[in-house]
Write a protein that holds these residues in place. Structure first.
Motif, PDB file in Angstrom:
ATOM      1  N   PHE A 106       0.777  -1.423  -0.071  1.00  0.00           N
ATOM      2  CA  PHE A 106      -0.126   0.011   0.424  1.00  0.00           C
ATOM      3  C   PHE A 106       0.616   1.023  -0.370  1.00  0.00           C
ATOM      4  CE2 PHE A 106       0.395  -0.753   4.106  1.00  0.00           C
ATOM      5  CZ  PHE A 106       0.594   0.409   5.233  1.00  0.00           C
ATOM      6  N   THR A 107       2.032   1.177   0.091  1.00  0.00           N
ATOM      7  CA  THR A 107       2.948   2.364  -0.256  1.00  0.00           C
ATOM      8  C   THR A 107       3.468   2.196  -1.415  1.00  0.00           C
ATOM      9  OG1 THR A 107       5.539   1.183   0.844  1.00  0.00           O
ATOM     10  CG2 THR A 107       3.961   1.968   2.444  1.00  0.00           C
ATOM     11  N   MET A 108       4.285   3.219  -1.624  1.00  0.00           N
ATOM     12  CA  MET A 108       5.093   3.404  -3.080  1.00  0.00           C
ATOM     13  C   MET A 108       6.500   4.550  -3.143  1.00  0.00           C
ATOM     14  SD  MET A 108       2.491   3.001  -5.155  1.00  0.00           S
ATOM     15  CE  MET A 108       2.672   3.846  -6.408  1.00  0.00           C
ATOM     16  N   LYS A 109       6.820   4.179  -3.667  1.00  0.00           N
ATOM     17  CA  LYS A 109       8.509   4.042  -3.403  1.00  0.00           C
ATOM     18  C   LYS A 109       9.085   4.817  -5.124  1.00  0.00           C
ATOM     19  CE  LYS A 109      10.604  -0.282  -4.476  1.00  0.00           C
ATOM     20  NZ  LYS A 109      11.522  -2.276  -4.233  1.00  0.00           N
ATOM     21  N   VAL A 110      10.066   5.837  -5.008  1.00  0.00           N
ATOM     22  CA  VAL A 110      10.377   5.912  -6.662  1.00  0.00           C
ATOM     23  C   VAL A 110      11.305   4.898  -7.560  1.00  0.00           C
ATOM     24  CG1 VAL A 110      12.363   8.235  -7.604  1.00  0.00           C
ATOM     25  CG2 VAL A 110      10.193   8.473  -5.717  1.00  0.00           C
ATOM     26  N   ALA A 111      11.735   4.870  -8.308  1.00  0.00           N
ATOM     27  CA  ALA A 111      12.505   3.677  -9.481  1.00  0.00           C
ATOM     28  C   ALA A 111      13.030   4.641 -10.122  1.00  0.00           C
ATOM     29  CB  ALA A 111      11.698   2.246  -9.263  1.00  0.00           C
ATOM     30  N   SER A 112      14.281   3.244 -11.025  1.00  0.00           N
ATOM     31  CA  SER A 112      14.943   4.601 -12.313  1.00  0.00           C
ATOM     32  C   SER A 112      13.840   3.632 -12.748  1.00  0.00           C
ATOM     33  CB  SER A 112      15.987   3.373 -11.704  1.00  0.00           C
ATOM     34  OG  SER A 112      16.164   1.788 -11.945  1.00  0.00           O
ATOM     35  N   GLY A 113      13.795   4.518 -14.240  1.00  0.00           N
ATOM     36  CA  GLY A 113      12.765   4.375 -15.020  1.00  0.00           C
ATOM     37  C   GLY A 113      12.405   5.292 -15.793  1.00  0.00           C
ATOM     38  N   ARG A 121      -0.852   9.423  -9.263  1.00  0.00           N
ATOM     39  CA  ARG A 121      -0.634   8.093  -8.594  1.00  0.00           C
ATOM     40  C   ARG A 121      -1.445   8.144  -7.528  1.00  0.00           C
ATOM     41  NH1 ARG A 121       1.178   3.991 -12.440  1.00  0.00           N
ATOM     42  NH2 ARG A 121       0.930   5.063 -13.852  1.00  0.00           N
ATOM     43  N   THR A 122      -1.278   6.715  -6.555  1.00  0.00           N
ATOM     44  CA  THR A 122      -1.851   6.711  -5.535  1.00  0.00           C
ATOM     45  C   THR A 122      -0.043   7.354  -4.492  1.00  0.00           C
ATOM     46  OG1 THR A 122      -2.874   4.260  -5.462  1.00  0.00           O
ATOM     47  CG2 THR A 122      -2.156   5.368  -3.655  1.00  0.00           C
ATOM     48  N   HIS A 123      -0.237   7.719  -3.407  1.00  0.00           N
ATOM     49  CA  HIS A 123       0.235   8.757  -2.759  1.00  0.00           C
ATOM     50  C   HIS A 123       1.139   9.710  -3.340  1.00  0.00           C
ATOM     51  CE1 HIS A 123      -0.475   5.375   0.803  1.00  0.00           C
ATOM     52  NE2 HIS A 123      -1.337   6.142   0.545  1.00  0.00           N
ATOM     53  N   GLN A 124       1.028   9.927  -4.399  1.00  0.00           N
ATOM     54  CA  GLN A 124       1.718  10.869  -4.839  1.00  0.00           C
ATOM     55  C   GLN A 124       2.532  12.218  -4.249  1.00  0.00           C
ATOM     56  OE1 GLN A 124       0.763  11.920  -9.411  1.00  0.00           O
ATOM     57  NE2 GLN A 124       1.747  13.402  -9.517  1.00  0.00           N
ATOM     58  N   LEU A 125       1.721  12.973  -3.807  1.00  0.00           N
ATOM     59  CA  LEU A 125       2.659  14.864  -3.764  1.00  0.00           C
ATOM     60  C   LEU A 125       3.324  13.907  -2.645  1.00  0.00           C
ATOM     61  CD1 LEU A 125      -1.148  16.638  -4.103  1.00  0.00           C
ATOM     62  CD2 LEU A 125       1.156  16.193  -4.917  1.00  0.00           C
ATOM     63  N   ARG A 126       2.695  12.841  -1.688  1.00  0.00           N
ATOM     64  CA  ARG A 126       3.785  12.659  -0.477  1.00  0.00           C
ATOM     65  C   ARG A 126       4.704  11.687  -0.580  1.00  0.00           C
ATOM     66  NH1 ARG A 126      -1.066   8.897   2.716  1.00  0.00           N
ATOM     67  NH2 ARG A 126       0.620   8.682   4.413  1.00  0.00           N
ATOM     68  N   VAL A 127       5.165  11.161  -1.951  1.00  0.00           N
ATOM     69  CA  VAL A 127       6.550  10.711  -1.903  1.00  0.00           C
ATOM     70  C   VAL A 127       7.321  11.878  -3.063  1.00  0.00           C
ATOM     71  CG1 VAL A 127       7.534   9.589  -4.060  1.00  0.00           C
ATOM     72  CG2 VAL A 127       5.337   7.781  -2.573  1.00  0.00           C
ATOM     73  N   HIS A 128       6.211  12.380  -3.258  1.00  0.00           N
ATOM     74  CA  HIS A 128       7.077  13.959  -4.085  1.00  0.00           C
ATOM     75  C   HIS A 128       7.904  14.711  -2.750  1.00  0.00           C
ATOM     76  CE1 HIS A 128       6.250  13.566  -8.631  1.00  0.00           C
ATOM     77  NE2 HIS A 128       6.607  12.374  -7.990  1.00  0.00           N
ATOM     78  N   MET A 129       6.652  15.231  -2.410  1.00  0.00           N
ATOM     79  CA  MET A 129       7.758  15.464  -0.559  1.00  0.00           C
ATOM     80  C   MET A 129       8.693  15.674  -0.481  1.00  0.00           C
ATOM     81  SD  MET A 129       5.901  19.232  -1.016  1.00  0.00           S
ATOM     82  CE  MET A 129       6.849  18.992   0.853  1.00  0.00           C
TER      83      MET A 129
END
Length: 306
Positions: free
Chosen positions: A207-214, A242-250
């Motif tokens: 249910f969490t997201m992470k930044v990946a290469s690509g 995307r899910t949680h996009q703003l949270r991951v981007h911050m």
């Protein structure tokens, strides 16, 4: 199940056409919802909590009928009352835009059956057909667009799907030490802007997201507009959704949103702390109504940075 909490609104499942090995509706439900004990389904049927679309009850031996809807009432042992109020910001003959408070789920899921925004709006308006046109995390507060009737949903959902609606969020976060130092020296001029594009994939847990290469699959425009002590006030515009996009981007900027329990590190599961809401707010929606052609601009009160 007599001490459990019963949903005020029925859920339904469509009996698939291709299934031929289930002689009864009950046998299908037991297999379809394997996480629920068979005895629970038997009790629901006996107690009259499972029925056809016309309201006629399904019995223990009712034959399976492909392509029909079976209605049932979800139950949980207990459900916590969320002590914050929703508010209808705008309503016409097709849509409602409502303010969802922090901690309130958008729709039933898991242990949530009645304490969700959809159910509250259905009770408040008397319209059982209300459906959301998009999604908003339980942890996030702010504006949500609903359709009064399911037949309108696709046209309004397409506004989000094809980027024809402008969504603006507000967030609070601690400044990076570098930015704070620049501000204290008087070397920081506002607004300060970032364009964030990266590739996000499911993390662990899923249910969490992470930044990946690509190749990037996300895009946000982020703007620091105000500083109060060590806190920054940010305007955020998600170009993709995307899910949680703003949270991951911050987080990727080194400034995770205040009180975020998922980023940068997932916190242990615990009861909601209503004194520490995630400081993320879906503050503005701007769109041209696909039916009337009217330009609609709506906003709710800002977060307090004090």
């Amino acid at each position: 199940m007599s001490s459990s909490v019963l949903a005020t609104q029925a859920s339904y499942v469509v009996l698939p056409e291709h299934i031929t090995d289930k002689p009864t509706v009950l046998s299908f439900l037991v297999e379809r919802f394997a996480q629920i004990d068979a005895s629970v389904w038997q009790s629901r049927v006996v107690e009259g909590k499972v029925h056809w679309q016309d309201g006629s009850l399904i019995e223990l031996d009712t034959p399976y009928r492909p392509r029909t809807r079976v209605y049932y009432y979800r139950e949980v042992l207990s459900e916590t009352k969320v002590p914050f109020d929703e508010e209808i910001i705008y309503q016409d003959e097709r849509i409602i835009v409502a303010f969802k408070p922090h901690f309130l789920a958008l729709h039933p899921s898991g242990n949530v059956i009645n304490e969700c925004l959809v159910n509250r709006l259905r009770i408040k308006t008397g319209l059982e057909t209300i459906v959301p046109a998009h999604r908003l995390d339980r942890a996030t507060a702010g504006l949500v667009l609903f359709c009064l009737y399911p037949e309108h949903r696709q046209r309004y959902h397409d506004l989000f799907k094809f980027g024809q609606i402008r969504k603006e969020y507000q967030a609070l976060a601690k400044l990076t030490p570098e930015l704070l130092l620049k501000h204290q020296r008087g070397e920081l001029s506002l607004p300060l802007n970032w364009t964030v594009k990266n590739r996000m994939v499911k993390g662990e847990p899923t249910f969490t997201m992470k930044v990946a290469s690509g190749e990037p699959n996300t895009h946000s425009e982020i703007q620091l507009i105000e500083i109060n002590g060590e806190l920054g006030v940010f305007n955020l515009s998600p170009i993709t959704g995307r899910t949680h996009q703003l949270r991951v981007h911050m987080q990727s900027l080194g400034m995770p949103i205040l009180n975020d329990r998922c980023y940068p590190e997932l916190q242990p599961k615990a009861p909601d702390d209503y004194s520490k809401p995630l400081k993320l707010l879906a503050r503005r929606l701007t769109f041209t109504d696909p039916v009337s052609g009217e330009l609609i601009k709506l906003e709710c009160d800002a977060l307090s940075s004090n």
